[in-house]
Motif scaffolding. Structure first.
Motif, PDB file in Angstrom:
ATOM      1  N   TYR A  19      -8.713   0.184  11.866  1.00 21.42           N
ATOM      2  CA  TYR A  19      -7.289   0.089  12.126  1.00 21.42           C
ATOM      3  C   TYR A  19      -6.844   1.338  12.882  1.00 21.42           C
ATOM      4  CZ  TYR A  19      -6.327  -3.896   9.026  1.00 21.42           C
ATOM      5  OH  TYR A  19      -6.271  -5.147   8.452  1.00 21.42           O
TER       6      TYR A  19
ATOM      7  N   TYR B  86     -16.284  -7.387   4.462  1.00 23.14           N
ATOM      8  CA  TYR B  86     -15.781  -7.185   5.818  1.00 23.14           C
ATOM      9  C   TYR B  86     -15.539  -5.691   6.018  1.00 23.14           C
ATOM     10  CZ  TYR B  86     -14.537 -12.173   5.615  1.00 23.14           C
ATOM     11  OH  TYR B  86     -14.560 -13.534   5.491  1.00 23.14           O
TER      12      TYR B  86
ATOM     13  N   LEU C 145      -4.703  -3.714  13.716  1.00 25.58           N
ATOM     14  CA  LEU C 145      -6.125  -4.035  13.616  1.00 25.58           C
ATOM     15  C   LEU C 145      -6.779  -3.888  14.987  1.00 25.58           C
ATOM     16  CD1 LEU C 145      -8.539  -5.118  11.993  1.00 25.58           C
ATOM     17  CD2 LEU C 145      -7.792  -7.423  12.612  1.00 25.58           C
TER      18      LEU C 145
ATOM     19  N   GLN D 208      -5.859 -16.357   1.645  1.00 18.77           N
ATOM     20  CA  GLN D 208      -6.724 -15.267   1.189  1.00 18.77           C
ATOM     21  C   GLN D 208      -7.658 -14.792   2.301  1.00 18.77           C
ATOM     22  OE1 GLN D 208      -6.417 -14.032  -2.271  1.00 18.77           O
ATOM     23  NE2 GLN D 208      -4.573 -15.075  -1.581  1.00 18.77           N
TER      24      GLN D 208
ATOM     25  N   PHE E  38     -13.417  -3.042   8.821  1.00 22.59           N
ATOM     26  CA  PHE E  38     -12.361  -3.035   9.822  1.00 22.59           C
ATOM     27  C   PHE E  38     -12.165  -1.618  10.359  1.00 22.59           C
ATOM     28  CE2 PHE E  38     -10.624  -7.137   8.423  1.00 22.59           C
ATOM     29  CZ  PHE E  38     -11.031  -7.192   7.105  1.00 22.59           C
TER      30      PHE E  38
ATOM     31  N   ARG F  45     -12.930  -6.117  13.771  1.00 22.03           N
ATOM     32  CA  ARG F  45     -13.388  -6.560  12.453  1.00 22.03           C
ATOM     33  C   ARG F  45     -14.856  -6.953  12.546  1.00 22.03           C
ATOM     34  NH1 ARG F  45     -10.802 -12.010  10.545  1.00 22.03           N
ATOM     35  NH2 ARG F  45     -12.670 -13.021  11.320  1.00 22.03           N
TER      36      ARG F  45
ATOM     37  N   GLN G 221      -1.029  -7.085  -4.849  1.00 25.82           N
ATOM     38  CA  GLN G 221      -0.888  -8.202  -3.928  1.00 25.82           C
ATOM     39  C   GLN G 221      -0.185  -9.369  -4.626  1.00 25.82           C
ATOM     40  OE1 GLN G 221      -4.203 -11.092  -2.726  1.00 25.82           O
ATOM     41  NE2 GLN G 221      -4.078  -9.778  -0.924  1.00 25.82           N
TER      42      GLN G 221
ATOM     43  N   ARG H 192     -13.368  -4.520   2.827  1.00 33.80           N
ATOM     44  CA  ARG H 192     -12.820  -5.571   1.975  1.00 33.80           C
ATOM     45  C   ARG H 192     -13.967  -6.395   1.426  1.00 33.80           C
ATOM     46  NH1 ARG H 192     -11.658 -11.048   1.992  1.00 33.80           N
ATOM     47  NH2 ARG H 192      -9.692 -11.700   1.096  1.00 33.80           N
TER      48      ARG H 192
ATOM     49  N   PHE I  69      -4.178   0.764  -2.152  1.00 29.41           N
ATOM     50  CA  PHE I  69      -3.696  -0.563  -2.553  1.00 29.41           C
ATOM     51  C   PHE I  69      -2.895  -0.466  -3.840  1.00 29.41           C
ATOM     52  CE2 PHE I  69      -3.851  -5.093  -2.854  1.00 29.41           C
ATOM     53  CZ  PHE I  69      -4.141  -5.433  -4.169  1.00 29.41           C
TER      54      PHE I  69
ATOM     55  N   ASN J 187      -1.565 -10.988  -7.794  1.00 32.19           N
ATOM     56  CA  ASN J 187      -2.919 -11.484  -7.597  1.00 32.19           C
ATOM     57  C   ASN J 187      -3.897 -10.332  -7.403  1.00 32.19           C
ATOM     58  OD1 ASN J 187      -4.891 -13.489  -7.096  1.00 32.19           O
ATOM     59  ND2 ASN J 187      -4.695 -13.129  -4.905  1.00 32.19           N
TER      60      ASN J 187
ATOM     61  N   PHE K 212      -8.373   4.426  11.056  1.00 30.81           N
ATOM     62  CA  PHE K 212      -8.852   4.241   9.693  1.00 30.81           C
ATOM     63  C   PHE K 212      -9.939   3.175   9.656  1.00 30.81           C
ATOM     64  CE2 PHE K 212      -5.962   6.808   7.288  1.00 30.81           C
ATOM     65  CZ  PHE K 212      -4.799   6.845   8.042  1.00 30.81           C
TER      66      PHE K 212
ATOM     67  N   ASN L  49     -10.496 -12.474  -4.115  1.00 29.32           N
ATOM     68  CA  ASN L  49      -9.280 -13.237  -3.888  1.00 29.32           C
ATOM     69  C   ASN L  49      -8.050 -12.350  -3.900  1.00 29.32           C
ATOM     70  OD1 ASN L  49      -9.088 -12.604  -6.551  1.00 29.32           O
ATOM     71  ND2 ASN L  49      -8.868 -14.680  -7.304  1.00 29.32           N
ATOM     72  N   THR L  50      -8.257 -11.025  -3.913  1.00 28.23           N
ATOM     73  CA  THR L  50      -7.114 -10.129  -3.874  1.00 28.23           C
ATOM     74  C   THR L  50      -6.882  -9.578  -2.475  1.00 28.23           C
ATOM     75  OG1 THR L  50      -8.314  -8.065  -4.294  1.00 28.23           O
ATOM     76  CG2 THR L  50      -7.641  -9.333  -6.207  1.00 28.23           C
ATOM     77  N   GLY L  51      -7.853  -9.653  -1.608  1.00 30.30           N
ATOM     78  CA  GLY L  51      -7.673  -9.130  -0.260  1.00 30.30           C
ATOM     79  C   GLY L  51      -7.472  -7.641  -0.200  1.00 30.30           C
ATOM     80  N   LYS L  52      -7.855  -6.944  -1.253  1.00 33.54           N
ATOM     81  CA  LYS L  52      -7.657  -5.498  -1.315  1.00 33.54           C
ATOM     82  C   LYS L  52      -8.487  -4.793  -0.250  1.00 33.54           C
ATOM     83  CE  LYS L  52      -8.928  -1.703  -4.436  1.00 33.54           C
ATOM     84  NZ  LYS L  52      -9.453  -1.427  -5.800  1.00 33.54           N
ATOM     85  N   LEU L  53      -7.809  -3.970   0.565  1.00 33.33           N
ATOM     86  CA  LEU L  53      -8.489  -3.135   1.559  1.00 33.33           C
ATOM     87  C   LEU L  53      -8.676  -1.739   0.972  1.00 33.33           C
ATOM     88  CD1 LEU L  53      -6.568  -4.109   4.824  1.00 33.33           C
ATOM     89  CD2 LEU L  53      -8.957  -4.607   4.311  1.00 33.33           C
TER      90      LEU L  53
ATOM     91  N   TYR M 177       0.841  -1.188   0.000  1.00 28.72           N
ATOM     92  CA  TYR M 177       0.000   0.000   0.000  1.00 28.72           C
ATOM     93  C   TYR M 177       0.885   1.250   0.000  1.00 28.72           C
ATOM     94  CZ  TYR M 177      -3.844  -3.084   1.432  1.00 28.72           C
ATOM     95  OH  TYR M 177      -4.802  -4.079   1.482  1.00 28.72           O
TER      96      TYR M 177
ATOM     97  N   PHE N 277      -9.461   2.017   2.203  1.00 25.89           N
ATOM     98  CA  PHE N 277      -9.413   2.778   3.447  1.00 25.89           C
ATOM     99  C   PHE N 277     -10.120   4.127   3.296  1.00 25.89           C
ATOM    100  CE2 PHE N 277      -6.441   0.527   6.221  1.00 25.89           C
ATOM    101  CZ  PHE N 277      -5.808  -0.338   5.347  1.00 25.89           C
ATOM    102  N   GLY N 278     -10.620   4.607   4.430  1.00 24.25           N
ATOM    103  CA  GLY N 278     -11.102   5.976   4.498  1.00 24.25           C
ATOM    104  C   GLY N 278      -9.928   6.925   4.697  1.00 24.25           C
ATOM    105  N   GLN N 279     -10.242   8.211   4.860  1.00 21.70           N
ATOM    106  CA  GLN N 279      -9.186   9.219   4.945  1.00 21.70           C
ATOM    107  C   GLN N 279      -8.581   9.308   6.337  1.00 21.70           C
ATOM    108  OE1 GLN N 279     -12.396   9.460   4.025  1.00 21.70           O
ATOM    109  NE2 GLN N 279     -12.718  11.153   2.588  1.00 21.70           N
TER     110      GLN N 279
ATOM    111  N   GLN O 113      -5.176  -8.910   7.700  1.00 19.11           N
ATOM    112  CA  GLN O 113      -3.864  -8.524   7.179  1.00 19.11           C
ATOM    113  C   GLN O 113      -3.067  -7.903   8.312  1.00 19.11           C
ATOM    114  OE1 GLN O 113      -3.857  -6.323   3.495  1.00 19.11           O
ATOM    115  NE2 GLN O 113      -5.552  -7.500   2.654  1.00 19.11           N
TER     116      GLN O 113
END
Lengths: 112, 116
Positions: B37, B33, B47, A97, B35, B50, A48, B95, A45, A55, B91, B100-104, A35, B106-108, A101
């Motif tokens: 942080y 999901y 974290l 997956q 979260f 969640r 990954q 997600r 992001f 990915n 934050f 399958n990328t697990g990309k989070l 990130y 985020f807010g500001q 994190q």
């Protein structure tokens, strides 16, 4: 159990140069995400890696590239540095997956 | 596209009091999901809590709890008995559940100051 580590802590580069940032994932984690966090902003992001393959990728140009090694550590490479690349770069690892994190302490990159 | 919005750039609370941080998000997905942080001056993202979208019960972790309003797409964090160590940037993050990328996303962020 060792957490996520990143190196270096800080570095300063000049515009046009290239930089490599490193991340060691937490033991047992085979997924690493990168990130970029600009000052005062939330992380964005970049991409990954899962089992050594990219990915998923965010909205970053191709001069941002990465690598994951068989031990699941990872590198982020940035070519042709621009002033706007100055930011905190965070690495996060996760087991597979899964949704959790775990973040490293980050590398602060300053581009002059 | 999913977005996360934190409308409070800064908040302050007296030690031992309760504070609530706000977060709204936008998504068309049903499986995701959320979260919270915490990022102290040391920079390491930690974290806090969640929430799975399919769970109706609000998540709780010791002094930290959330108010998850799925229909309103709201996800606030309540910190009870605030401590000096709670001072940090917080934050909210989203997600996609089946990703399958697990990309989070985020807010500001909201900077929380705790006054002794």
């Amino acid at each position: 159990e060792t957490g996520v580590t990143q190196s270096p802590t800080h570095l300063i580069k000049t515009r046009g140069q290239q930089v490599t940032l490193r991340c060691s994932s937490q033991s047992g984690h085979n997924t690493v995400s990168w990130y970029q966090q600009a000052l005062g902003q939330g992380p964005q992001f970049i991409f990954q890696y899962y089992r050594e393959e990219e990915n998923g990728r965010g909205n970053f140009p191709p001069r941002f590239s990465g690598l994951q090694f068989p031990n699941y550590s990872s590198e982020l490479n940035v070519n042709a540095l621009e002033l706007d690349d100055s930011a905190l770069y965070l690495c996060a690892s996760s087991p597979g997956q899964g949704p959790k994190q775990f973040f490293g302490p980050g590398t602060r990159l300053t581009v002059l | 596209a999913q977005t996360v919005t934190q409308s409070q750039p800064e908040m302050s609370v007296q030690e031992a009091e309760t504070v609530t941080l706000s977060c709204t998000y936008d998504t068309s997905e049903s499986d995701y999901y959320l979260f919270w942080y915490k990022q102290p001056p040391s920079r390491q993202m930690i974290l806090v809590i969640r929430q799975e979208a399919y769970k109706q019960q609000n998540a709780t972790e010791n002094r930290f709890s959330v108010n998850f309003q799925k229909a309103a797409k709201s996800f606030s964090l309540k910190i009870s008995d605030s401590q000096l160590g709670d001072a940090a940037m917080y934050f909210c993050a989203y997600r996609y559940g089946s990703s399958n990328t697990g990309k989070l996303i985020f807010g500001q962020g909201t900077t929380l100051q705790v006054k002794p």
